[in-house]
Structure formats: structure tokens, C-alpha cells
Motif scaffolding. Sequence first.
Motif, PDB file in Angstrom:
ATOM      1  N   ILE A 117      45.452  57.886 -14.915  1.00 37.21           N
ATOM      2  CA  ILE A 117      45.696  58.154 -16.328  1.00 37.21           C
ATOM      3  C   ILE A 117      46.027  59.904 -16.274  1.00 37.21           C
ATOM      4  O   ILE A 117      45.384  60.620 -15.937  1.00 37.21           O
ATOM      5  N   VAL A 118      47.418  59.900 -16.623  1.00 34.50           N
ATOM      6  CA  VAL A 118      47.884  61.275 -16.628  1.00 34.50           C
ATOM      7  C   VAL A 118      47.832  61.988 -17.845  1.00 34.50           C
ATOM      8  O   VAL A 118      48.316  61.457 -18.887  1.00 34.50           O
ATOM      9  N   VAL A 119      47.337  63.317 -18.073  1.00 38.31           N
ATOM     10  CA  VAL A 119      47.176  63.809 -19.246  1.00 38.31           C
ATOM     11  C   VAL A 119      48.222  65.140 -19.267  1.00 38.31           C
ATOM     12  O   VAL A 119      48.263  65.645 -18.219  1.00 38.31           O
ATOM     13  N   ASP A 120      49.102  64.820 -20.119  1.00 37.12           N
ATOM     14  CA  ASP A 120      50.445  65.790 -20.392  1.00 37.12           C
ATOM     15  C   ASP A 120      49.623  66.992 -21.055  1.00 37.12           C
ATOM     16  O   ASP A 120      48.888  67.133 -22.068  1.00 37.12           O
ATOM     17  N   PRO A 121      49.679  68.327 -20.198  1.00 38.30           N
ATOM     18  CA  PRO A 121      49.156  69.524 -20.646  1.00 38.30           C
ATOM     19  C   PRO A 121      49.624  70.016 -22.071  1.00 38.30           C
ATOM     20  O   PRO A 121      48.784  70.754 -22.693  1.00 38.30           O
ATOM     21  N   LYS A 122      50.833  69.649 -22.668  1.00 35.53           N
ATOM     22  CA  LYS A 122      51.143  69.953 -23.831  1.00 35.53           C
ATOM     23  C   LYS A 122      50.427  69.207 -24.843  1.00 35.53           C
ATOM     24  O   LYS A 122      50.141  69.848 -26.131  1.00 35.53           O
ATOM     25  N   LYS A 123      49.938  68.051 -24.675  1.00 32.91           N
ATOM     26  CA  LYS A 123      48.982  67.408 -25.762  1.00 32.91           C
ATOM     27  C   LYS A 123      47.536  67.336 -25.351  1.00 32.91           C
ATOM     28  O   LYS A 123      46.839  67.421 -26.358  1.00 32.91           O
ATOM     29  N   ASN A 124      47.160  67.542 -24.176  1.00 33.53           N
ATOM     30  CA  ASN A 124      45.764  67.693 -24.060  1.00 33.53           C
ATOM     31  C   ASN A 124      44.845  66.461 -24.084  1.00 33.53           C
ATOM     32  O   ASN A 124      43.620  66.699 -24.081  1.00 33.53           O
ATOM     33  N   GLN A 125      45.569  65.387 -24.468  1.00 31.49           N
ATOM     34  CA  GLN A 125      44.908  64.230 -24.852  1.00 31.49           C
ATOM     35  C   GLN A 125      45.522  62.911 -24.472  1.00 31.49           C
ATOM     36  O   GLN A 125      46.965  63.059 -24.313  1.00 31.49           O
ATOM     37  N   VAL A 126      44.816  61.932 -24.355  1.00 28.57           N
ATOM     38  CA  VAL A 126      45.419  60.555 -24.257  1.00 28.57           C
ATOM     39  C   VAL A 126      44.649  59.372 -24.646  1.00 28.57           C
ATOM     40  O   VAL A 126      43.671  59.589 -24.712  1.00 28.57           O
ATOM     41  N   MET A 127      45.419  58.417 -25.139  1.00 26.35           N
ATOM     42  CA  MET A 127      44.662  57.429 -25.688  1.00 26.35           C
ATOM     43  C   MET A 127      44.805  56.068 -24.972  1.00 26.35           C
ATOM     44  O   MET A 127      45.837  55.977 -24.232  1.00 26.35           O
ATOM     45  N   ILE A 128      43.626  55.466 -24.619  1.00 28.05           N
ATOM     46  CA  ILE A 128      43.365  54.162 -23.862  1.00 28.05           C
ATOM     47  C   ILE A 128      43.133  53.080 -24.841  1.00 28.05           C
ATOM     48  O   ILE A 128      42.404  53.266 -25.666  1.00 28.05           O
ATOM     49  N   SER A 129      43.505  51.878 -24.626  1.00 32.99           N
ATOM     50  CA  SER A 129      43.167  50.720 -25.191  1.00 32.99           C
ATOM     51  C   SER A 129      42.594  49.657 -24.396  1.00 32.99           C
ATOM     52  O   SER A 129      43.456  49.315 -23.644  1.00 32.99           O
ATOM     53  N   PHE A 130      41.646  48.802 -24.778  1.00 29.33           N
ATOM     54  CA  PHE A 130      41.312  47.666 -24.230  1.00 29.33           C
ATOM     55  C   PHE A 130      40.706  46.768 -25.086  1.00 29.33           C
ATOM     56  O   PHE A 130      40.138  47.139 -26.045  1.00 29.33           O
ATOM     57  N   TYR A 131      40.575  45.439 -24.524  1.00 25.67           N
ATOM     58  CA  TYR A 131      39.756  44.241 -25.348  1.00 25.67           C
ATOM     59  C   TYR A 131      38.424  43.898 -24.705  1.00 25.67           C
ATOM     60  O   TYR A 131      38.404  44.026 -23.294  1.00 25.67           O
ATOM     61  N   ASN A 132      37.609  43.632 -25.422  1.00 25.92           N
ATOM     62  CA  ASN A 132      36.075  43.206 -25.031  1.00 25.92           C
ATOM     63  C   ASN A 132      36.244  41.777 -24.482  1.00 25.92           C
ATOM     64  O   ASN A 132      37.208  41.081 -24.518  1.00 25.92           O
ATOM     65  N   ASN A 133      35.307  41.274 -23.741  1.00 24.53           N
ATOM     66  CA  ASN A 133      35.169  40.048 -23.472  1.00 24.53           C
ATOM     67  C   ASN A 133      34.490  39.060 -24.247  1.00 24.53           C
ATOM     68  O   ASN A 133      34.609  39.566 -25.536  1.00 24.53           O
ATOM     69  N   ASP A 134      33.928  38.100 -23.946  1.00 21.87           N
ATOM     70  CA  ASP A 134      33.059  37.345 -24.858  1.00 21.87           C
ATOM     71  C   ASP A 134      31.543  37.271 -24.906  1.00 21.87           C
ATOM     72  O   ASP A 134      30.844  36.553 -25.318  1.00 21.87           O
ATOM     73  N   VAL A 135      31.315  38.270 -24.069  1.00 21.81           N
ATOM     74  CA  VAL A 135      29.499  38.456 -24.087  1.00 21.81           C
ATOM     75  C   VAL A 135      29.115  39.829 -24.341  1.00 21.81           C
ATOM     76  O   VAL A 135      28.143  39.972 -24.438  1.00 21.81           O
ATOM     77  N   THR A 136      29.789  40.997 -24.043  1.00 22.55           N
ATOM     78  CA  THR A 136      29.355  42.463 -24.111  1.00 22.55           C
ATOM     79  C   THR A 136      29.165  42.637 -25.524  1.00 22.55           C
ATOM     80  O   THR A 136      29.873  42.715 -26.356  1.00 22.55           O
ATOM     81  N   ASP A 137      28.011  43.302 -25.690  1.00 25.50           N
ATOM     82  CA  ASP A 137      27.756  43.987 -26.910  1.00 25.50           C
ATOM     83  C   ASP A 137      27.636  45.557 -26.951  1.00 25.50           C
ATOM     84  O   ASP A 137      27.709  46.319 -27.906  1.00 25.50           O
ATOM     85  N   ALA A 138      27.690  46.275 -25.698  1.00 26.08           N
ATOM     86  CA  ALA A 138      27.780  47.686 -25.563  1.00 26.08           C
ATOM     87  C   ALA A 138      28.538  47.927 -24.308  1.00 26.08           C
ATOM     88  O   ALA A 138      28.461  47.322 -23.251  1.00 26.08           O
ATOM     89  N   PHE A 139      29.153  49.046 -24.131  1.00 21.23           N
ATOM     90  CA  PHE A 139      30.009  49.682 -22.932  1.00 21.23           C
ATOM     91  C   PHE A 139      29.349  50.864 -22.581  1.00 21.23           C
ATOM     92  O   PHE A 139      28.859  51.715 -23.289  1.00 21.23           O
ATOM     93  N   ARG A 140      29.569  51.114 -21.037  1.00 21.14           N
ATOM     94  CA  ARG A 140      29.382  52.412 -20.505  1.00 21.14           C
ATOM     95  C   ARG A 140      30.743  52.759 -20.044  1.00 21.14           C
ATOM     96  O   ARG A 140      31.559  52.133 -19.398  1.00 21.14           O
ATOM     97  N   VAL A 141      31.182  53.967 -20.577  1.00 18.27           N
ATOM     98  CA  VAL A 141      32.510  54.711 -20.274  1.00 18.27           C
ATOM     99  C   VAL A 141      32.316  55.928 -19.408  1.00 18.27           C
ATOM    100  O   VAL A 141      31.474  56.959 -19.586  1.00 18.27           O
ATOM    101  N   VAL A 142      32.887  55.764 -18.227  1.00 17.54           N
ATOM    102  CA  VAL A 142      32.834  56.873 -16.963  1.00 17.54           C
ATOM    103  C   VAL A 142      34.243  57.572 -17.020  1.00 17.54           C
ATOM    104  O   VAL A 142      34.910  56.551 -16.605  1.00 17.54           O
ATOM    105  N   ILE A 143      34.402  58.637 -17.359  1.00 20.94           N
ATOM    106  CA  ILE A 143      35.528  59.365 -17.216  1.00 20.94           C
ATOM    107  C   ILE A 143      35.493  60.479 -16.106  1.00 20.94           C
ATOM    108  O   ILE A 143      34.573  61.417 -16.369  1.00 20.94           O
ATOM    109  N   GLN A 144      36.430  60.526 -15.134  1.00 20.90           N
ATOM    110  CA  GLN A 144      36.426  61.587 -13.717  1.00 20.90           C
ATOM    111  C   GLN A 144      37.703  61.970 -13.759  1.00 20.90           C
ATOM    112  O   GLN A 144      38.692  61.021 -13.884  1.00 20.90           O
ATOM    113  N   GLY A 145      37.988  62.986 -13.033  1.00 21.24           N
ATOM    114  CA  GLY A 145      39.181  63.481 -12.630  1.00 21.24           C
ATOM    115  C   GLY A 145      39.309  64.805 -12.144  1.00 21.24           C
ATOM    116  O   GLY A 145      38.302  65.411 -12.041  1.00 21.24           O
ATOM    117  N   MET A 146      40.706  65.292 -11.895  1.00 18.58           N
ATOM    118  CA  MET A 146      40.831  66.574 -11.395  1.00 18.58           C
ATOM    119  C   MET A 146      42.417  67.034 -11.843  1.00 18.58           C
ATOM    120  O   MET A 146      43.236  66.459 -12.098  1.00 18.58           O
TER     121      MET A 146
END
Length: 818
Positions: free
Chosen positions: A775-804
Motif C-alpha cells: 500500500i503506497v501512501v501519496d505524500p500529497k494526500k497522506n492517507q489511503v483507503m482500503i476495502s475488504f469483505y468479511n467472511n461467513d464466521v468472523t465477528d471481530a477483526f484485528r488490524v495491524v498496520i506496519q510500514g516505512m
Amino acid sequence: MPAITVQMLIFAFTMMIKLKHSACYKRFFLLLLLAPGAFASLKAQDIMGKIERFASYFTPERAYIHYDKSSYSPGETIWFKAYLLAEIAPAEASKTFYIDWIDDKGKILQHTSSPLVNGMTNGQFELPDTYTGKSLTVKAYTSWMLNFDSSFLYSKKLPVISSAPPAAGKTGADMKPALTFFPEGGDAVAGLQNKIAYKAVNAFGDPVKISGIVVDEGGKFVDSIRNMHDGMGYILLTPKPNAKYTAKWKDDKKTDYTTPLPAIKPEGIVLKVAVVPGKRNFEVQVSPGAAAGTDSLHIVGTMYQHAVFNISRSQKAGPVTGSIPLESLPYGILTITVFDKNWKPLAERITYVDNNSAYARPATMEVEHWGLSHRGRNELIITLPEAAPASLSVAVTDLAIGGDSTENIFSGLMLTGELKGKVFNPAYYFKDSSFQVQQHLDLVMLTNGWRRFNWDKLIAGELPAIRYPRDSSYISVSGKLTGIMPSSISPGSSIIVMMKQKDTEGKMLMMPITKDGRFNDPSSIFFDTARVAFKIQDKTLDGSAVQFMPDKLRVPDAGTAWRAPFAADTAGSAYHLRLAAAANAIAEKNRYKELEAVTVAAKTKSPVQVLDDKYSSGLFKGDLNAVQLDVLNDPFAKSAMDIFTYLQGKVAGLQISGSGSSASLNWRGGAPQIYIDEMPADVSFASSINVNDIAYIKAFRPPFVGGANGANGAIAIYTRRGDDVKPEPGKGMSASRIEGYTAIKEFYVPKYYSQFVAPDADKDIRTTIYWNPNIVVDPKKNQVMISFYNNDVTDAFRVVIQGMTLEGKLIHHEENME
């Protein structure tokens, strides 16, 4: 030396780091080295010069890997993103990153290679569904890292969960905790007050809470032992000459143990370092006997192997003290070493500098659209407050499978990548910058082994032997001629290589041959395996053999990290195992359905059909209108002068005039495209092939849809391979198979436009809901949107964001969506 001078030297070091890759870097250091009053003597200048040469030529690299989740089940795919630093900037000199995936018996299951861009790369490893081990060891490195202490290679054990019964583990005596003592500076010296740190761990290297006392040989109380943080602490001891001291302690099960303290040296020096906000205070005490042997001391500070300060002081007036300001230093380990007047090392201490220069300010995550319902759509907006280009890896997993928050990109690249030995819960030391955390981090510095320098060799001017050259260019088609004299290679010598990979159109490369017999096309970077056929364009080199990819790294041995005891956190394992088993059952059911749908019909094939099945692929396969010629079994082929002489009159409508490289082909008003082993070629190259080296020819009538220039048809020529022929070196079209980078797959993210699930549809039970390593972050915007769909069993997510960022600043954010 006045404090202001230390500040000047530290500022100069910081400037050197920033200027390291510029043309004025070496000149800047030379001016610093020769500045009046910078160092006490020419000898000091010589030592500092040797340190700087070592730092410049042998810059260490360190790695961290972000995985999509913290544990795996047989049959699952391990997705990863690797980050690589050299000092405090992305490691751009190395171009290839290697990973050995090692089972719990020490066998390398796969050796993968990935291209590094701005110190980052990504890939995957498919854990075999037949795997029965309880862990998988990941050993990662660049070729450059292999030249140095293997303790600094990246290594991690990943838990593998399965329903197999647990293997016999450590029991009885092997499970006893161990208590180890570490005198500050290296030695405990009689008559001087010593700080002696200690660490108590169990058989897995995890901390043990203990309590006890230290007594002398007469049983007299000296100091108490108590757990200050994660099994670590220290005592203060002023030992008597020839005295012996013993620790009497209990573990958390109230079992009694005794441990002797290190032997007391009758003479020597003691180095003390105190953690003070914004600075480090140090004190050097010298015993009377040691003081008689030296009238002065040299105190040198190094970071990332560069000297940041050098202080020369007389020790006749008593203890040598000083203060080191930290505001201009980068983050990382500062090593303070004390030498005598002849530059013999006497004591050494490491301390950690954490001034937040490594961090990009905290990333934030905002849920734009919630989709915790089954197959629901989620939208997250990730914002970086700093205007800098950055690359992120984002993992979203089912919260119920558990996770590992004990380490992250901060702890991996800022701490454990620079230390020997295990650090328990290293992420704790970067949770905040409080003084208490800094004190606890200093206990880690006191109790973990660390040595980058062999001072005796460095001062003697001995440099490490480089056995593994740096991969300064990407893996590409390259090779070397063997069995010839360099004098036989003319300036115009070249080689034509025809390269073909599965499901891709082939290409022809023409490369000059250098005086040492080498050839290379840096632009021909490739993944997976490729078949290459080649022809040397110089008759004087007939008889030479070609060795492809001669500089490719040979897989080193597995090492010993896989032997380390391992105890995994089993939180969430049962749930994870249940979902993994269900996913494997669905995959097996689908494989069975595919087999049911296959209708097997046996039919005798003609020789030319056998050749077509063996040699052709993709769009070249089939086509009943094509003219097929079995050259392999044609007795008249041997008498043909060249391939075009052989073809004359065999293909209706194809007109051939002339022979050899002067041949002219015409089919329906234009020249057909020529392919050698499904790689585009020209008349000159095709005419150079010995007809005896050809197995099969397929002439496609115009138009041929399998190529870009097929309006006038195509002539596909296939050279013999496999059991059909064993080519002699230098004769016809010799062939070989070469291997490039490990193929990088894309993580599958389903898109559900409706939450309706058909009764016969497979259940979506993915435990990794989303993984994106680039995921490349444009320095002019400083933000990015991601989209994904849940499965058939999960009720809660863990989100881990790392980068450089491209400047080497690190990013980490972890959050639960419930």
C-alpha cells in the motif's frame, strides 16, 4: 574534554550519517579527524580512522518481517512483507532478500528469493498440508549479512497448529530455571563498587520471577535479589579480594537454588553508566594495581560502528566522569568502550538511545464503513500525519484466532536486530518513552550479549574476509563461458539466448561476452523458472561450455536457530484449527469434484501428436490446420543443409528462396514470424541451427493468433530436449533451465455484491480477511483507503498496520474492530 566538545562530535556524527551517500562524506570525516583538538594524538586519529573505514566498508544490515498472522495450520499460505535497514536508512545497496523455511528437524523446506526495492519486498510460502511439526523456523538474510556473525541474521519461530498429539517436550532437570549474572562493563573488580545485573529464565528463554539473597563465603548477607522487570534486576557489590559470593534464590514454585557469582578480579576497571533523561552519565573507576599500568584512558562511543565521540583523560586524579548528550544522536545502541593508553580494551557497556527519531508520527485508522456482518463490506482510511512517501503492509485477521503483540517493526529493527540473545516482549520497550520503560530497557542492555567489533583485530588493521559478495544487482539472465582461454575471446564475441517461461511469449537476448567470459543482461529480471536455448556467435569459441547464473547464492546450511526451545501461545488455537480443518475439507471436496468431471478416454497417438504434446504449449498447442513435421524421425532431415532447405516444398503456400542466412520466406504476401522453442527469432538465427538438433516443426497458416506478428502465419521450430538428444557443447542449440526470483502471488480478496449465500455455496472461513503488502501512501494526500469483505464466521477483526517511509522512518499501528 568539555561537554560542548562531545556535543560537537555527536553533531558531526549525525551529519556523517546524513552525508554518507554523498560525494563529500569522506572529505567531511577527514576534516573532522584532522580538526585541531578533536583527538589527543595521532594514534587516536589512526584508531578513529580504522573505526570509520570499518563502518564505511562493512555497514551491517538488519531485517524485520511482517506476517499476515501469528500462527498457521498445515496447508495454509504464509504471506509476508520484509523491511531492511542499513544504519537508519532503507538498505538500498542489496537487491535480493533470501528466506529459508526450516522445519523442526532442521530441513530446509524451501529457499525463496525476492527482489528488494527501497529496502522492502514481499512474498509467500505455502506450508505443506502434510506438515506435522509444531513450529516453522524462518531464517532471513541478504548475501551481505552472511559475512558477519550469524547471531544477527533474522530468525523467528512461527507456531504451527494441528490436531497431532504434542511431541515429548522438556521435562525434569531440563525445565529448571537458570540465573545468570552480568557485571557492568565486563568484570567485577575487588575494592570497587560494582553493579552486577542478573536475568532468570526458564528452558524456553522466558522470564522467571525469583527472590533471594547474595551471601559471601561465610554466609553473610550482601544484597537481596528481587524481580525488577521480566526476571531481570541488579545488585550493588563491593567485593573483597579473593572473596567468593553465592546467590541463594527461589523460583515462582518456591524451589530452592544456588548460583555462584562470577569470579572477582583482583585488579581492573569498572565502567558505570547511568540513565538520565536526555543524557547518559558515565564513571570509570580504576583499581590501584591497574592504575599503575596506565596513566590515561581513552573512552570511545560508537553507534552503527561509527565513532561518535572519543575522550582521552588522565586517571591519576581519581574516577573519570562525563556526560553524553543524546539530542543529536539517532536511535539505537550506543556502545561505550574504555581503552588503556596503548588502546587495549578494558571495559565495555551498551546503552540504548531512544529519541523518537525513528518514528513517523503515529498512524491513525478510521472506519469509514462497518461490515462486521457476514460478507459485509468494510472501508478503512489510514492516515499518516507526516508528508513523506511511505509503503505499508496491512493485515486484517479474525480476532478470535489470537495474535502476537510482543514484537513489531519498531522492536525488530530498533532493538532485537542489534542484539544477541532473546529479548522477551520487546515491543514493551517502545510502548511509550517514560523513564520507567527506559530503566527497564537498560536492564536488557546489561543482560544481553553484544559484540560488533573485535577490537584487537580492528586496531591491528585486520578486516573481515568477504565470502559472500553483496547482491548489488537483481537476478537476471547471466552466465559464463568455461573451458576457453581469455585470449580467444574477441571484442565482438557475443551469445544469443532464447528465453521461454510457462504461459508467456518467449524473447531473444543478444549479449556481448566480456574478456573474462561473462555475459549479462541486467534488464532481463525474471521470476520462477525459464528454459533457455543459446548459440555462441563466434566460431573460435566452439567447444566452450556455458554455465548459467554462476554468481547465484548457494543455499547456506540451516544453522542452529531451529533447535531453540519453543513454547507457543495457544490462545485461539482451537478455533483456528477448527476453521483450518474446515477449509482443508472444502478444498479436498472441490478437488474430488474436479476429478469426477474428468472423462478419461484412451486413444493411440501418432508420433507427431506425441511430439506436439511434448513440445508445444499455450497458443502453440493444438490447431488442426497447422502443418506438423516430425523432424526427429525423418531420415531425410540429416541431409538438409539448413532448416530452410529442409522446409522447401513441405508446406503448401510457403515460398522459400535462397538458403542459410540469405533465405527469404513469403506466405500470402508477407514473411511469416519465426519462433525457436516458442521464442521470436529471425532468419539468420534460425539458419544457424543444426537440423539434427531439431525435433519438431509446426507451420501455422495465416493468420496466427498466438503472436504479435502473425498476419502471415508462423513457423515454430522446436529443438530437441529431454530423452530426444544430449547436445554436445558448442553444437547447435544447447539448452538449459534457470531459476529467477520466487514467484510472488497475489492475495485473493473476494468481492461480495450481495450477502445472499446460495445453499450449495462453499462457506467462506478465511482467517486472514485481508492482506496487502504494498500500500503506497501519496505524500500529497497522506492517507489511503482500503476495502475488504468479511467472511461467513468472523465477528471481530484485528488490524495491524506496519510500514516505512523512503527516509527509513518506521510506522506501526494496531487496533481491534469489534
